[in-house]
Design a protein around this motif. Structure first.
Motif, short mmCIF file in Angstrom:
data_model
loop_
_atom_site.label_atom_id
_atom_site.label_comp_id
_atom_site.label_asym_id
_atom_site.label_seq_id
_atom_site.Cartn_x
_atom_site.Cartn_y
_atom_site.Cartn_z
N ALA A 73 -26.45 50.17 -34.36
CA ALA A 73 -26.61 49.60 -35.70
C ALA A 73 -27.24 50.62 -36.65
CB ALA A 73 -27.46 48.34 -35.64
N ALA A 74 -28.23 51.37 -36.14
CA ALA A 74 -28.88 52.38 -36.97
C ALA A 74 -27.92 53.50 -37.32
CB ALA A 74 -30.11 52.94 -36.24
N ALA A 75 -27.09 53.91 -36.35
CA ALA A 75 -26.11 54.97 -36.59
C ALA A 75 -25.08 54.52 -37.62
CB ALA A 75 -25.43 55.36 -35.28
N ALA A 76 -24.64 53.27 -37.53
CA ALA A 76 -23.66 52.74 -38.48
C ALA A 76 -24.26 52.68 -39.88
CB ALA A 76 -23.21 51.36 -38.03
N VAL A 99 -37.00 52.12 -18.88
CA VAL A 99 -36.10 50.98 -19.04
C VAL A 99 -35.13 50.91 -17.85
CG1 VAL A 99 -34.36 49.89 -20.50
CG2 VAL A 99 -36.29 51.11 -21.55
N LYS A 100 -35.00 49.71 -17.27
CA LYS A 100 -34.10 49.53 -16.14
C LYS A 100 -32.65 49.64 -16.58
CE LYS A 100 -37.09 46.25 -13.66
NZ LYS A 100 -37.20 44.83 -13.23
N LYS A 101 -31.85 50.28 -15.75
CA LYS A 101 -30.41 50.40 -16.02
C LYS A 101 -29.76 49.03 -15.96
CE LYS A 101 -26.24 52.76 -14.35
NZ LYS A 101 -25.79 53.10 -15.71
N ASP A 102 -28.86 48.78 -16.90
CA ASP A 102 -28.09 47.53 -16.98
C ASP A 102 -28.96 46.30 -17.28
OD1 ASP A 102 -25.70 48.90 -16.41
OD2 ASP A 102 -26.05 48.70 -14.24
N SER A 103 -30.15 46.52 -17.79
CA SER A 103 -31.03 45.39 -18.12
C SER A 103 -30.74 44.88 -19.53
CB SER A 103 -32.50 45.84 -18.05
OG SER A 103 -32.76 46.83 -19.04
N ILE A 104 -31.30 43.71 -19.85
CA ILE A 104 -31.16 43.16 -21.20
C ILE A 104 -31.75 44.13 -22.21
CG2 ILE A 104 -31.95 41.32 -22.74
CD1 ILE A 104 -31.92 39.45 -20.28
N LEU A 105 -32.87 44.74 -21.88
CA LEU A 105 -33.53 45.67 -22.81
C LEU A 105 -32.66 46.90 -23.05
CD1 LEU A 105 -35.93 46.40 -24.54
CD2 LEU A 105 -37.08 47.31 -22.51
N GLU A 106 -31.99 47.41 -22.02
CA GLU A 106 -31.10 48.55 -22.23
C GLU A 106 -29.98 48.16 -23.19
OE1 GLU A 106 -29.21 51.85 -19.35
OE2 GLU A 106 -28.21 49.89 -19.20
N PHE A 107 -29.43 46.97 -23.01
CA PHE A 107 -28.38 46.47 -23.91
C PHE A 107 -28.91 46.39 -25.34
CE2 PHE A 107 -27.05 42.62 -26.17
CZ PHE A 107 -25.71 42.88 -26.37
N GLN A 108 -30.12 45.86 -25.51
CA GLN A 108 -30.70 45.71 -26.84
C GLN A 108 -30.96 47.07 -27.49
OE1 GLN A 108 -33.97 43.32 -25.59
NE2 GLN A 108 -32.93 41.39 -26.03
N ASN A 109 -31.49 48.01 -26.71
CA ASN A 109 -31.76 49.35 -27.25
C ASN A 109 -30.48 50.03 -27.72
OD1 ASN A 109 -34.51 49.11 -26.83
ND2 ASN A 109 -34.51 50.27 -24.92
N LYS A 110 -29.40 49.89 -26.94
CA LYS A 110 -28.12 50.48 -27.32
C LYS A 110 -27.60 49.83 -28.60
CE LYS A 110 -26.48 51.99 -22.76
NZ LYS A 110 -25.47 51.75 -21.69
N ALA A 111 -27.73 48.50 -28.69
CA ALA A 111 -27.25 47.78 -29.88
C ALA A 111 -28.03 48.22 -31.11
CB ALA A 111 -27.40 46.28 -29.67
N GLU A 168 -30.47 33.51 -27.20
CA GLU A 168 -29.01 33.48 -27.22
C GLU A 168 -28.48 34.84 -27.67
OE1 GLU A 168 -27.77 30.38 -29.81
OE2 GLU A 168 -28.17 28.78 -28.37
N GLY A 169 -27.50 35.36 -26.92
CA GLY A 169 -26.91 36.64 -27.25
C GLY A 169 -27.90 37.78 -27.17
N ASN A 170 -29.06 37.55 -26.52
CA ASN A 170 -30.11 38.57 -26.41
C ASN A 170 -30.52 39.11 -27.79
OD1 ASN A 170 -30.16 38.45 -23.55
ND2 ASN A 170 -28.31 39.70 -23.48
N ASP A 171 -30.53 38.19 -28.76
CA ASP A 171 -30.87 38.53 -30.14
C ASP A 171 -32.03 37.64 -30.57
OD1 ASP A 171 -31.06 38.84 -32.89
OD2 ASP A 171 -28.89 38.87 -33.21
N MET A 172 -33.19 38.23 -30.86
CA MET A 172 -34.38 37.41 -31.14
C MET A 172 -34.28 36.64 -32.44
SD MET A 172 -37.45 40.04 -32.08
CE MET A 172 -37.61 40.78 -33.72
N ARG A 173 -33.27 36.91 -33.26
CA ARG A 173 -33.07 36.14 -34.48
C ARG A 173 -32.38 34.81 -34.21
NH1 ARG A 173 -29.87 40.85 -37.44
NH2 ARG A 173 -28.95 40.77 -35.34
N ARG A 174 -31.83 34.67 -32.99
CA ARG A 174 -31.10 33.45 -32.64
C ARG A 174 -31.99 32.51 -31.82
NH1 ARG A 174 -25.35 35.30 -30.39
NH2 ARG A 174 -25.03 33.03 -30.48
N ASN A 175 -31.42 31.40 -31.34
CA ASN A 175 -32.20 30.40 -30.62
C ASN A 175 -32.82 30.95 -29.36
OD1 ASN A 175 -31.61 28.37 -32.48
ND2 ASN A 175 -29.79 27.69 -31.38
N ILE A 176 -34.02 30.49 -29.06
CA ILE A 176 -34.71 30.86 -27.82
C ILE A 176 -34.28 29.87 -26.75
CG2 ILE A 176 -36.96 31.05 -26.70
CD1 ILE A 176 -37.97 31.78 -29.62
#
Length: 213
Positions: A202-205, A186-198, A135-143
């Motif tokens: 978060a690290a920058a913040a 990493v494929k453009k516009d993939s879930i992994l690209e979204f996760q890497n950006k997030a 859920e939300g492409n976040d591994m801490r949430r439900n699979i």
């Protein structure tokens, strides 16, 4: 993907439709984890594979989340024509892409669990990764479910991505899709690209917050 290159652990991709080799027993380092299994499901047939979760291991999912992972592993094991599975590592976002001077090389990857699958309680025939959607492409949430190959964020990646364990005759058919070549792309516009950006944001913040203190 998991072990240094050797005669025992060759990087031969395996996909449904290929032959299952004779397999081989686990190395002692993994056998040590099998002494006491408290988390398991299934009866040990191809129709109802026995899935075991050796502990301790990296991370530990519990409750409903654990149940969903085991159901996905069970279905994948059955689809591969095998009756037993062992979950070596809980869901995580990195993988081994190679070895250099005896050291493991790590790269970012889609969320997955690391598994071993076999034809009986003493034999492993294939091993590798089963990729998951959360859920939300976040591994801490439900699979939610197993990932489709079309959803993999790595160029050339498949889901699941499996390797032969033990000997495999050179004359037997090989997988049509080779393993992804490191360094991973990493494929453009993939879930992994979204996760890497997030993760980067978060690290920058966090760094900015630390600088203000």
């Amino acid at each position: 993907m998991s072990f240094p290159p050797s005669k025992e652990f060759q990087a031969i991709p395996w996909e449904k439709g290929m032959r299952l080799g004779p397999g081989r027993r686990f190395p002692d380092t993994f056998l040590d984890r099998l002494g006491e299994i408290k988390v398991k499901t299934g009866s040990g047939t191809v129709e109802d594979p026995l899935v075991l979760w050796p502990l301790p291991g990296p991370w530990t999912s519990r409750g409903h989340r654990q149940s969903v992972i085991m159901d996905i592993v069970k279905q994948t094991t059955s689809d591969c024509g095998l009756s037993h599975a062992w979950i070596a590592s809980d869901i995580h976002p990195t993988c081994t892409t190679g070895w250099k001077d005896g050291k493991r090389q790590i790269d970012k990857d889609d969320y997955h669990v690391t598994v071993r699958m076999g034809s009986n309680s003493r034999t492993c025939n294939i091993h590798g990764h089963i990729y998951l959607i959360c859920e939300g492409n976040d591994m801490r949430r439900n699979i939610v479910r197993a990932m489709k190959t079309s959803e993999r964020g790595i160029v050339g990646g498949t889901s699941p991505q499996l390797l032969v364990w033990g000997p495999y005759d050179p004359s037997w058919p090989r997988a049509k899709t080779p393993l992804p070549e490191p360094p991973y792309k990493v494929k453009k516009d993939s879930i992994l690209e979204f996760q890497n950006k997030a993760r980067a944001e978060a690290a920058a913040a966090a760094n900015a917050s630390n600088r203000k203190r």
